[in-house]
Design a protein around this motif. Structure first.
Motif, PDB file in Angstrom:
ATOM      1  N   LEU A 105      25.311 -18.691   9.816  1.00 19.52           N
ATOM      2  CA  LEU A 105      24.109 -17.856   9.944  1.00 19.52           C
ATOM      3  C   LEU A 105      22.842 -18.681  10.179  1.00 19.52           C
ATOM      4  O   LEU A 105      21.855 -18.162  10.712  1.00 19.52           O
ATOM      5  CB  LEU A 105      23.929 -16.991   8.698  1.00 19.52           C
ATOM      6  N   ILE A 106      22.861 -19.942   9.801  1.00 17.48           N
ATOM      7  CA  ILE A 106      21.661 -20.778   9.908  1.00 17.48           C
ATOM      8  C   ILE A 106      21.120 -20.783  11.330  1.00 17.48           C
ATOM      9  O   ILE A 106      19.905 -20.667  11.554  1.00 17.48           O
ATOM     10  CB  ILE A 106      21.961 -22.221   9.436  1.00 17.48           C
ATOM     11  N   ASN A 107      22.020 -20.872  12.302  1.00 15.37           N
ATOM     12  CA  ASN A 107      21.591 -20.949  13.700  1.00 15.37           C
ATOM     13  C   ASN A 107      21.893 -19.682  14.496  1.00 15.37           C
ATOM     14  O   ASN A 107      21.789 -19.670  15.725  1.00 15.37           O
ATOM     15  CB  ASN A 107      22.270 -22.145  14.388  1.00 15.37           C
ATOM     16  N   ALA A 108      22.280 -18.613  13.804  1.00  9.91           N
ATOM     17  CA  ALA A 108      22.646 -17.377  14.495  1.00  9.91           C
ATOM     18  C   ALA A 108      21.422 -16.642  15.022  1.00  9.91           C
ATOM     19  O   ALA A 108      20.354 -16.657  14.403  1.00  9.91           O
ATOM     20  CB  ALA A 108      23.432 -16.468  13.553  1.00  9.91           C
ATOM     21  N   THR A 109      21.584 -15.981  16.149  1.00  7.12           N
ATOM     22  CA  THR A 109      20.536 -15.123  16.693  1.00  7.12           C
ATOM     23  C   THR A 109      20.390 -13.884  15.806  1.00  7.12           C
ATOM     24  O   THR A 109      21.389 -13.284  15.410  1.00  7.12           O
ATOM     25  CB  THR A 109      20.900 -14.692  18.130  1.00  7.12           C
ATOM     26  N   MET A 110      19.150 -13.515  15.489  1.00 11.56           N
ATOM     27  CA  MET A 110      18.892 -12.346  14.626  1.00 11.56           C
ATOM     28  C   MET A 110      19.723 -12.440  13.338  1.00 11.56           C
ATOM     29  O   MET A 110      20.399 -11.513  12.925  1.00 11.56           O
ATOM     30  CB  MET A 110      19.220 -11.052  15.367  1.00 11.56           C
ATOM     31  N   ARG A 111      19.663 -13.601  12.717  1.00 13.65           N
ATOM     32  CA  ARG A 111      20.577 -13.904  11.618  1.00 13.65           C
ATOM     33  C   ARG A 111      20.448 -12.965  10.428  1.00 13.65           C
ATOM     34  O   ARG A 111      21.411 -12.747   9.701  1.00 13.65           O
ATOM     35  CB  ARG A 111      20.379 -15.340  11.166  1.00 13.65           C
ATOM     36  N   GLU A 112      19.275 -12.383  10.218  1.00 12.19           N
ATOM     37  CA  GLU A 112      19.088 -11.483   9.080  1.00 12.19           C
ATOM     38  C   GLU A 112      19.790 -10.140   9.275  1.00 12.19           C
ATOM     39  O   GLU A 112      19.961  -9.377   8.318  1.00 12.19           O
ATOM     40  CB  GLU A 112      17.598 -11.216   8.830  1.00 12.19           C
ATOM     41  N   PHE A 113      20.208  -9.839  10.526  1.00 17.15           N
ATOM     42  CA  PHE A 113      20.688  -8.499  10.841  1.00 17.15           C
ATOM     43  C   PHE A 113      22.170  -8.449  11.198  1.00 17.15           C
ATOM     44  O   PHE A 113      22.649  -7.425  11.686  1.00 17.15           O
ATOM     45  CB  PHE A 113      19.859  -7.922  11.994  1.00 17.15           C
ATOM     46  N   VAL A 114      22.904  -9.530  10.961  1.00 22.69           N
ATOM     47  CA  VAL A 114      24.325  -9.550  11.297  1.00 22.69           C
ATOM     48  C   VAL A 114      25.091  -8.500  10.501  1.00 22.69           C
ATOM     49  O   VAL A 114      25.887  -7.725  11.054  1.00 22.69           O
ATOM     50  CB  VAL A 114      24.922 -10.954  11.071  1.00 22.69           C
ATOM     51  N   LEU A 115      24.868  -8.447   9.193  1.00 23.41           N
ATOM     52  CA  LEU A 115      25.567  -7.465   8.362  1.00 23.41           C
ATOM     53  C   LEU A 115      25.169  -6.046   8.737  1.00 23.41           C
ATOM     54  O   LEU A 115      25.997  -5.135   8.745  1.00 23.41           O
ATOM     55  CB  LEU A 115      25.275  -7.726   6.880  1.00 23.41           C
ATOM     56  N   LYS A 116      23.920  -5.850   9.070  1.00 28.95           N
ATOM     57  CA  LYS A 116      23.446  -4.516   9.464  1.00 28.95           C
ATOM     58  C   LYS A 116      24.205  -4.011  10.683  1.00 28.95           C
ATOM     59  O   LYS A 116      24.630  -2.849  10.736  1.00 28.95           O
ATOM     60  CB  LYS A 116      21.945  -4.542   9.755  1.00 28.95           C
ATOM     61  N   GLY A 117      24.391  -4.889  11.668  1.00 27.31           N
ATOM     62  CA  GLY A 117      25.111  -4.487  12.862  1.00 27.31           C
ATOM     63  C   GLY A 117      26.531  -4.045  12.563  1.00 27.31           C
ATOM     64  O   GLY A 117      27.075  -3.157  13.235  1.00 27.31           O
ATOM     65  N   ILE A 118      27.131  -4.640  11.532  1.00 27.20           N
ATOM     66  CA  ILE A 118      28.496  -4.286  11.142  1.00 27.20           C
ATOM     67  C   ILE A 118      28.528  -2.983  10.354  1.00 27.20           C
ATOM     68  O   ILE A 118      29.273  -2.055  10.671  1.00 27.20           O
ATOM     69  CB  ILE A 118      29.123  -5.427  10.326  1.00 27.20           C
ATOM     70  N   LEU A 119      27.693  -2.896   9.324  1.00 26.74           N
ATOM     71  CA  LEU A 119      27.754  -1.733   8.438  1.00 26.74           C
ATOM     72  C   LEU A 119      27.236  -0.465   9.089  1.00 26.74           C
ATOM     73  O   LEU A 119      27.627   0.645   8.695  1.00 26.74           O
ATOM     74  CB  LEU A 119      26.991  -2.021   7.141  1.00 26.74           C
ATOM     75  N   ASP A 120      26.363  -0.595  10.076  1.00 35.38           N
ATOM     76  CA  ASP A 120      25.885   0.606  10.781  1.00 35.38           C
ATOM     77  C   ASP A 120      27.051   1.377  11.398  1.00 35.38           C
ATOM     78  O   ASP A 120      26.988   2.599  11.553  1.00 35.38           O
ATOM     79  CB  ASP A 120      24.871   0.228  11.863  1.00 35.38           C
ATOM     80  N   GLU A 121      28.120   0.654  11.736  1.00 33.27           N
ATOM     81  CA  GLU A 121      29.296   1.302  12.332  1.00 33.27           C
ATOM     82  C   GLU A 121      30.112   2.088  11.294  1.00 33.27           C
ATOM     83  O   GLU A 121      30.911   2.944  11.657  1.00 33.27           O
ATOM     84  CB  GLU A 121      30.192   0.246  12.996  1.00 33.27           C
ATOM     85  N   PHE A 122      29.919   1.774  10.010  1.00 36.05           N
ATOM     86  CA  PHE A 122      30.680   2.436   8.945  1.00 36.05           C
ATOM     87  C   PHE A 122      29.943   3.640   8.361  1.00 36.05           C
ATOM     88  O   PHE A 122      30.549   4.470   7.677  1.00 36.05           O
ATOM     89  CB  PHE A 122      30.980   1.443   7.813  1.00 36.05           C
ATOM     90  N   LYS A 123      28.657   3.724   8.601  1.00 35.92           N
ATOM     91  CA  LYS A 123      27.842   4.713   7.896  1.00 35.92           C
ATOM     92  C   LYS A 123      28.237   6.157   8.166  1.00 35.92           C
ATOM     93  O   LYS A 123      28.038   7.030   7.314  1.00 35.92           O
ATOM     94  CB  LYS A 123      26.361   4.496   8.234  1.00 35.92           C
ATOM     95  N   ALA A 124      28.783   6.413   9.322  1.00 32.17           N
ATOM     96  CA  ALA A 124      29.173   7.786   9.659  1.00 32.17           C
ATOM     97  C   ALA A 124      30.308   8.302   8.778  1.00 32.17           C
ATOM     98  O   ALA A 124      30.526   9.513   8.681  1.00 32.17           O
ATOM     99  CB  ALA A 124      29.566   7.873  11.130  1.00 32.17           C
ATOM    100  N   TYR A 125      31.018   7.396   8.110  1.00 32.72           N
ATOM    101  CA  TYR A 125      32.217   7.771   7.363  1.00 32.72           C
ATOM    102  C   TYR A 125      32.019   7.783   5.845  1.00 32.72           C
ATOM    103  O   TYR A 125      32.949   8.120   5.113  1.00 32.72           O
ATOM    104  CB  TYR A 125      33.358   6.806   7.713  1.00 32.72           C
TER     105      TYR A 125
END
Length: 272
Positions: A105-125
């Motif tokens: 995550l240290i050098n990742a693009t938009m590193r603060e939002f990686v988990l958000k991108g994943i969990l947003d896909e689960f929220k509908a369920y």
């Protein structure tokens, strides 16, 4: 299904009942008819072990898999290959591989939002997603704060636990100020390991009320300090499951206060 509420369970101080509270609050939300996903965001994998996956380091698919694939822009595995299903909750497990994610995550693009991108896909369920954060305020917990709607801060009535609240409060202010998550709110302080007859507990409770009472909600229900709460965790059970397994009145009464406390907090969460 109603709008999913994502809750980060955070305290930089270890040993305050964070994982135990995450699991049991999730379980009680399930008892109340809610669809719940728990996310183990700690490389120690304590929440995963609480769910009965004792050899968690042998898991091929974990939250680490999802985050690593996202960081390197690779296809994500099917969610059913990662999620562990229990009677009242589902779980995204974790293991030591999460330590590598922290480094990536240290050098990742938009590193603060990686988990958000994943969990947003689960929220509908799900009605609720509860994230058990590691006891630091590093980049992984910041990822949890970026996706969360609200924060629960478990706190044992001791000096270091109280100091942890102030650190989290300041971190949340920074998260909002830097536009990482401007809508983030603190759902409340959950007092754990509560022994009301002890003078030290009474003193620390008063300090929590005096210092934070006007700024932060403090849950009315408090989690009692009971040895059998720890026993439930060691047996990979919720406190309700262990209570229901007991056959004697004495044993059942030894846990009912904890069952009621977690249930009441779950009701407070729903009714907010």
């Amino acid at each position: 299904m109603s709008k999913c509420v994502t809750i980060a369970v955070v305290n930089q101080k270890g040993g305050v009942g964070k994982t135990t509270s995450t699991y049991n609050l999730g379980w009680e939300l399930g008892v109340l008819g809610k669809k719940v996903l728990l996310v183990d965001l700690d490389s120690q994998g304590n929440l995963t072990m609480q769910a009965g996956i004792l050899r968690h380091d042998e898991l091929n698919m974990t939250i680490s898999t999802l985050m690593t694939n996202s960081i390197f822009d690779e296809n994500l595995p099917n969610s059913e290959d990662v999620i562990i299903h229990k009677e009242m909750i589902d779980l995204l497990p974790s293991n030591i591989d999460l330590s590598d994610v922290d480094r990536h995550l240290i050098n990742a693009t938009m590193r603060e939002f990686v988990l958000k991108g994943i969990l947003d896909e689960f929220k509908a369920y799900y009605d609720y997603i509860l994230i058990d954060c590691m006891p630091t305020l590093g980049i992984l917990p910041i990822n949890a704060l970026a996706v969360a709607d609200t924060v629960i801060i478990p706190c044992a009535p001791e000096l270091w636990g109280i100091k942890g609240i102030e650190a989290i409060y300041n971190t949340i202010k920074t998260v909002k100020k830097k536009n990482i998550n401007r809508k983030l709110v603190i759902g409340g302080i959950l007092i754990t390991k509560y022994t009301p007859k002890l003078k030290s507990t009474q003193e620390m409770e008063n300090i929590i009320m005096e210092v934070f009472g006007e700024r932060i909600n403090i849950f009315e229900s408090k989690i009692p300090s009971l040895s059998k709460v720890a026993d439930a965790g060691k047996l990979s059970l919720s406190v309700r499951e262990l209570h229901d397994k007991f056959t004697t009145k004495k044993d059942r009464e030894s846990l009912i206060k904890a069952v009621d406390a977690y249930h009441n907090v779950a009701c407070e969460i729903i009714n907010k």
